[in-house]
Design a protein around this motif. Structure first.
Motif, short mmCIF file in Angstrom:
data_model
loop_
_atom_site.label_atom_id
_atom_site.label_comp_id
_atom_site.label_asym_id
_atom_site.label_seq_id
_atom_site.Cartn_x
_atom_site.Cartn_y
_atom_site.Cartn_z
N ILE A 85 -80.81 -18.56 -37.27
CA ILE A 85 -80.08 -19.83 -37.34
C ILE A 85 -79.02 -19.75 -38.45
N GLY A 86 -79.48 -19.80 -39.73
CA GLY A 86 -78.54 -19.72 -40.84
C GLY A 86 -77.79 -18.40 -40.89
N GLY A 87 -78.42 -17.33 -40.39
CA GLY A 87 -77.79 -16.02 -40.42
C GLY A 87 -76.68 -15.87 -39.41
N LYS A 88 -76.61 -16.76 -38.43
CA LYS A 88 -75.59 -16.65 -37.40
C LYS A 88 -74.53 -17.76 -37.48
N ILE A 89 -74.73 -18.74 -38.37
CA ILE A 89 -73.76 -19.82 -38.51
C ILE A 89 -72.65 -19.38 -39.46
N VAL A 90 -71.43 -19.30 -38.97
CA VAL A 90 -70.26 -18.91 -39.77
C VAL A 90 -69.62 -20.18 -40.33
N MET A 91 -69.46 -20.22 -41.64
CA MET A 91 -68.93 -21.40 -42.31
C MET A 91 -67.46 -21.21 -42.65
N CYS A 92 -66.70 -22.30 -42.66
CA CYS A 92 -65.28 -22.26 -43.00
C CYS A 92 -65.10 -21.99 -44.50
N PRO A 93 -63.96 -21.38 -44.89
CA PRO A 93 -63.73 -21.08 -46.31
C PRO A 93 -63.78 -22.33 -47.19
N LEU A 94 -64.29 -22.17 -48.41
CA LEU A 94 -64.41 -23.30 -49.33
C LEU A 94 -63.18 -23.49 -50.21
N CYS A 95 -62.23 -22.57 -50.13
CA CYS A 95 -60.96 -22.73 -50.84
C CYS A 95 -59.88 -21.99 -50.07
N ASP A 96 -58.65 -22.25 -50.42
CA ASP A 96 -57.53 -21.63 -49.70
C ASP A 96 -57.28 -20.21 -50.21
N LYS A 97 -56.91 -19.34 -49.28
CA LYS A 97 -56.42 -18.00 -49.55
C LYS A 97 -57.49 -17.06 -50.14
N LYS A 98 -58.09 -17.41 -51.27
CA LYS A 98 -58.98 -16.49 -51.99
C LYS A 98 -60.43 -16.56 -51.52
N CYS A 99 -60.76 -17.51 -50.66
CA CYS A 99 -62.13 -17.64 -50.16
C CYS A 99 -62.16 -17.22 -48.69
N GLY A 100 -63.14 -16.39 -48.35
CA GLY A 100 -63.27 -15.94 -46.97
C GLY A 100 -64.31 -16.74 -46.22
N PHE A 101 -64.49 -16.38 -44.96
CA PHE A 101 -65.56 -17.00 -44.17
C PHE A 101 -66.90 -16.48 -44.67
N PHE A 158 -56.26 -23.09 -37.97
CA PHE A 158 -56.09 -23.09 -39.43
C PHE A 158 -54.61 -22.95 -39.78
N PRO A 159 -54.06 -23.78 -40.67
CA PRO A 159 -52.68 -23.58 -41.13
C PRO A 159 -52.60 -22.33 -41.99
N TYR A 160 -51.42 -21.79 -42.12
CA TYR A 160 -51.23 -20.52 -42.81
C TYR A 160 -51.69 -20.60 -44.27
N ASN A 161 -51.39 -21.73 -44.94
CA ASN A 161 -51.72 -21.81 -46.38
C ASN A 161 -53.21 -21.97 -46.63
N SER A 162 -54.04 -22.14 -45.57
CA SER A 162 -55.48 -22.25 -45.75
C SER A 162 -56.23 -21.00 -45.30
N MET A 163 -55.59 -20.16 -44.51
CA MET A 163 -56.26 -18.95 -44.02
C MET A 163 -56.51 -17.96 -45.17
N PRO A 164 -57.67 -17.29 -45.17
CA PRO A 164 -57.95 -16.30 -46.22
C PRO A 164 -56.97 -15.14 -46.18
N ASP A 165 -56.64 -14.61 -47.34
CA ASP A 165 -55.78 -13.44 -47.42
C ASP A 165 -56.49 -12.23 -46.82
N ASP A 166 -55.68 -11.23 -46.52
CA ASP A 166 -56.26 -9.98 -46.01
C ASP A 166 -57.16 -9.37 -47.06
N GLY A 167 -58.30 -8.94 -46.63
CA GLY A 167 -59.26 -8.32 -47.55
C GLY A 167 -60.24 -9.29 -48.17
#
Length: 910
Positions: free
Chosen positions: A330-346, A776-785
């Motif tokens: 359950i929790g291991g398969k739920i993908v959560m949205c980033p908690l901050c812009d750019k520097k936070c990933g999924f 997702f708008p561009y300014n909210s998507m996580p950066d590469d890496g």
């Protein structure tokens, strides 16, 4: 009950010669030598200092007691100060006081003069009459039936009876010099306790002129201290605190207080309240009585809070939603949205497994019960304190005490700064006054200054919020590959959320302490600028300024976490930003905001209490150690009692103010936010056990003896506590409703459980909304890496905490009906909880009378006896006077004093 002092009255300084005496002996006792012995004349034989006991509290003759000490350093270049002292001391002698000066050559520093002051019996009797001090006239004959059932259980916590009740219980009446044989006067030298003596002397010192009468109305020791004519003024301790006085005439109360009260090993013992009151006066006595009662009541709150915490711990394994979060399927398969812009990933929900378990310790069903319990506990505490206070008012002769006398006593600063005068309608005397225009201007400036500093606090809080937002992104980026992630024990607990919360709380605590230090001086400055008329007005103004500032300073960060954080974040694709900046509003920890509020509360509350106790104990000790460094090289026999006390710290008029303020701020922590941390009363209990002994230790060992002052209550603090008690019901209701996840869980269990069962299965999936990653708008998507290695293009949606319709729905991303049901449940809970608690509060307040019935009976009995005894006394005295004039044929009772039937007299009294 040991009731020796009473209310103040009168405001005039009565002059009398040192040799004035009564026309007849009192109760058959002749005057002690101190009542007729004037000040020592120059050339009189003196006992050398080397022969004096270092514990001596008497003049060189060993007979007259030192009631007060003034010290000064003779500045030969300043003739004005010398002239002030000469006139002032001459006026003190005119008022009947006896003075003896210790030359500077006798002092340990070789430059300080000490003026010792003694009040003879005539002065004490006269001013006891003026101040309406209550003294014994009959042994109390009312039975004490306050024995509680199973009283033997408290035996280990009780002090010996001679310590708790050092004197018999008496009925008392205001002292009258003309009726001195009406009272139980045994020995004139010990009839008035040292605390009453120093209070009377200070009353005279505060009203004696230090300029000639034609030069104006400049008077009072406070103004002489302010202008540097004297360096200090204080009554003496009666002995050293660690050893009993070798002089049998010294009471050694200080030693007894240290032995049975100030030692930390006495932490489990009751306080000798009557001895504290006898030695330090009612104002300090009632503070320690309140602090002790508050600590006793905290015991019940701490026990219930610990039980609630234990319940959360014991139901650890029944936490269904945490099990789902920690479940790989359950929790291991739920993908959560980033908690901050750019520097936070999924990220996956399973990483919040530990914080979810931790949150359950405080966020459970017991939280609701504890919030309701604390609302009722606060009422019980305040109502029972009123009863305790009423009993103290009777036992300490404060029933008829009013603060009118204090209100009539103008502050020296007010007299010196106000150049205009007008007639006082009460005293019919000319007194200085402050024009209305000047008063309004000063009040406006004061209010603007307070608002400026409160704005500064809010700006600092906003700065800390900005720090949270900026640093969280940095922590999230750095810690995803941190070596701490591989630590078996602490690795799972060190998360970006925890690191951000802890560091922000610590920074906030440092800012709080710095602002406190700065504002204390500002508050005193602006209060002085307002020029309050009386000491009572000064204390009330300073109390409100300091409390308002401290309230905002200490609680604003907790209010932010509890009621604002995570509430206005928007949703993916339409996030809300802080003041239009590129900093996204902060979301709650995935485990909920309650655990963050708990963290904030623990750090600020614990840090304040630990720092406060260290500061209170260490700072006076270091200053005294440094101040007495010269005296330590002298033989003990040369270090006199007045020099020892001179080297101690002055307690100051606002000494108790800061003690009350510290405890009231703590009271706010354990009431306003207690729903988030049930162990707060337990921490406060441990702190207060230490606080009582630290305060007792520093007052007994590190400070000069304060001038005894009267107070029949804790003053303005009582109204502040009442206000916080009402506010606490509201804040705790909102914390349970909006900060805790209690309401969403209950609504889900009763209305939205798909299988119709009364359990929490499926709650996690139900509480998370879905968002299409492609939107997702561009300014909210996580950066590469920034995304983890498991994230790939096959993942098209992410989840977030909210109740919104999924993508593709006709009401896409708008709130679902469940959101409105939960909101209605939250508002209904707030209304129901507030009404239930307030109804119980008012019922309890109505049920518990403010004054115990036995105290009412004792007050009525005492008033009846005063009337009856005084009536009989006057009749007998008049009979004796008439018989001495030869009117022996008149044996009837004079008509001017008719004999009243007892029932008529009693009804008149009652």
């Amino acid at each position: 009950m040991h009731r020796i002092t009473g209310k103040g009255g009168g405001d005039s300084l009565i002059e009398m010669s040192p040799t004035e005496s009564f026309s007849e002996d009192v109760n058959g006792y002749h005057h002690h030598a101190s009542s007729s012995t004037g000040s020592l004349q120059q050339g009189q034989s003196e006992i050398g200092k080397q022969k004096l006991s270092k514990d001596s509290v008497f003049f060189r003759d060993g007979v007259r007691r030192i009631d007060f000490v003034l010290s000064y350093v003779d500045d030969k270049d300043c003739e004005k100060k010398q002239e002030r002292r000469r006139i002032y001391e001459a006026n003190l002698k005119k008022a009947g006081l006896e003075l003896e000066t210790e030359d500077k050559s006798e002092s340990d520093d070789g430059k300080t003069y000490f003026v010792k002051i003694h009040a003879p019996w005539e002065v004490l009797a006269t001013y006891a009459d003026v101040l309406k001090i209550k003294v014994p006239f009959k042994v109390n004959d009312m039975p004490d039936d306050r024995e509680l059932p199973m009283n033997w259980l408290s035996t280990p916590f009780r002090l010996p009876k001679e310590i708790m009740h050092p004197e018999p219980d008496y009925f008392t009446a205001p002292f009258s010099k003309s009726k001195s044989d009406f009272f139980l006067i045994g020995n004139q030298d010990t009839f008035f306790s040292p605390s009453i003596r120093n209070r009377i002397v200070y009353y005279i010192l505060s009203r004696c002129l230090y300029v000639s009468e034609e030069c104006g109305d400049k008077k009072g020791i406070k103004r002489l201290l302010n202008n540097g004519s004297y360096t200090s003024a204080f009554p003496l301790h009666d002995s050293r605190y660690w050893i009993r006085s070798k002089d049998g005439n010294c009471e050694s109360e200080r030693y007894d207080l240290y032995k049975h009260w100030a030692k930390f090993l006495c932490f489990f013992k009751e306080q000798p309240i009557n001895r504290i009151r006898n030695y330090y006066g009612e104002k300090i006595g009632i503070y320690f009585a309140w602090l002790g009662f508050y600590t006793e009541m905290l015991l019940f709150a701490a026990v219930v809070g610990t039980i609630c915490f234990t319940y959360g711990f014991l139901t650890y394994d029944d936490n269904e939603w945490s099990k789902e979060i920690c479940n790989e399927e359950i929790g291991g398969k739920i993908v959560m949205c980033p908690l901050c812009d750019k520097k936070c990933g999924f990220w996956k929900l399973i990483i919040t497994c530990n914080s979810s378990w931790q949150s359950h310790l405080f966020d459970n069903v017991a939280t609701v019960f504890f919030a309701i319990f604390m609302g009722i506990w606060v009422t019980l505490f305040l109502e029972f304190w009123k009863r305790r206070q009423a009993r103290l008012e009777y036992e300490w002769d404060l029933v008829d005490f009013e603060e009118e006398q204090q209100q009539l006593q103008l502050r020296p600063e007010y007299e010196s700064k106000c150049t205009k005068s007008k007639e006082n309608p009460i005293t019919k005397e000319m007194e200085p006054y402050l024009p209305v225009t000047s008063k309004c201007a000063r009040s406006c400036l004061s209010g603007a200054t307070v608002l400026l500093w409160i704005s500064l606090i809010i700006a600092c809080i906003i700065g800390v919020i900005a720090y949270r937002l900026a640093v969280y992104a940095a922590f999230a980026s750095i810690m995803k590959d941190s070596p701490t992630n591989h630590l078996e024990v602490v690795g799972p607990y060190i998360t970006p959320q925890l690191a951000t919360s802890v560091t922000a709380s610590c920074i906030n605590f440092v800012i709080i302490m710095i602002l406190n230090l700065m504002y204390e001086k500002v508050a005193v400055w602006i209060t002085d600028m307002e020029i309050p008329k009386t000491h009572l007005e000064y204390e009330n103004k300073l109390t409100m300024k300091m409390f308002l500032f401290q309230f905002v300073n200490y609680y604003s960060s907790c209010f932010y976490v509890a009621f604002f954080k995570g509430k206005f974040v928007g949703y993916p694709g339409k996030y809300a930003y802080m003041f239009g900046s590129n900093l996204r509003n902060e979301e709650c920890d995935p485990g909920g905001c309650l655990i963050e509020l708990t963290t904030q509360l623990v750090i600020v509350m614990t840090g304040k209490q630990v720092w406060g106790n260290i500061q209170e104990a260490l700072l006076p000790w270091v200053m005294n150690w440094w101040g007495s460094r010269k005296a330590r090289s002298h033989p003990e026999s040369l270090y006199s009692r007045w020099e020892q006390d001179h080297d101690l710290q002055s307690f100051g008029q606002l000494g108790l103010f800061y003690e009350y303020l510290e405890m009231v701020i703590q009271f706010g922590f354990i009431t306003l936010f207690v729903a988030s941390f049930p162990l707060a009363p337990l921490l406060a209990l441990f702190n207060n056990i230490i606080e009582i002994r630290v305060d007792a230790w520093k007052l007994t060992t590190q400070f000069r003896r304060p001038v005894a002052a009267k107070a029949h209550s804790i003053g303005a603090w009582e109204e502040i506590l009442n206000g916080m008690a009402v506010l606490s019901v509201v804040t705790n209701a909102f914390i349970v409703a909006f900060t805790s996840d209690m309401m969403p869980r209950l609504v889900y269990m009763y209305a939205y459980q798909p299988e119709g069962e009364m359990n929490m299965k499926g709650y996690i999936n139900n509480s998370l909304s879905v968002f299409n990653i492609s939107q997702f708008p561009y300014n909210s998507m996580p950066d590469d890496g920034e995304n983890p290695v498991w994230f790939n293009s096959s993942i098209t949606t992410c989840r977030y905490r909210d109740y919104r319709y999924p993508p593709g729905h006709e009401k896409e991303y708008s709130h679902t009906m469940q959101f409105w049901h939960i909101l209605a449940a939250k508002l209904a809970f707030i209304i129901i909880m507030e009404h239930v608690v307030f109804l119980v509060k008012y019922f309890v307040a109505w049920l518990i009378p403010d004054v115990p019935s036995d105290v009412k009976a004792r007050v009525k009995r005492e008033r009846f006896l005063v009337q009856e005894y005084l009536h009989n006394y006057e009749v007998e005295k008049l009979k004796m006077q008439l018989s001495q004039q030869g009117n022996k044929e008149c044996t009837c009772t004079p008509m001017i004093y008719p004999t009243l039937p007892k029932h008529e007299l009693l009804s008149e009294v009652l």
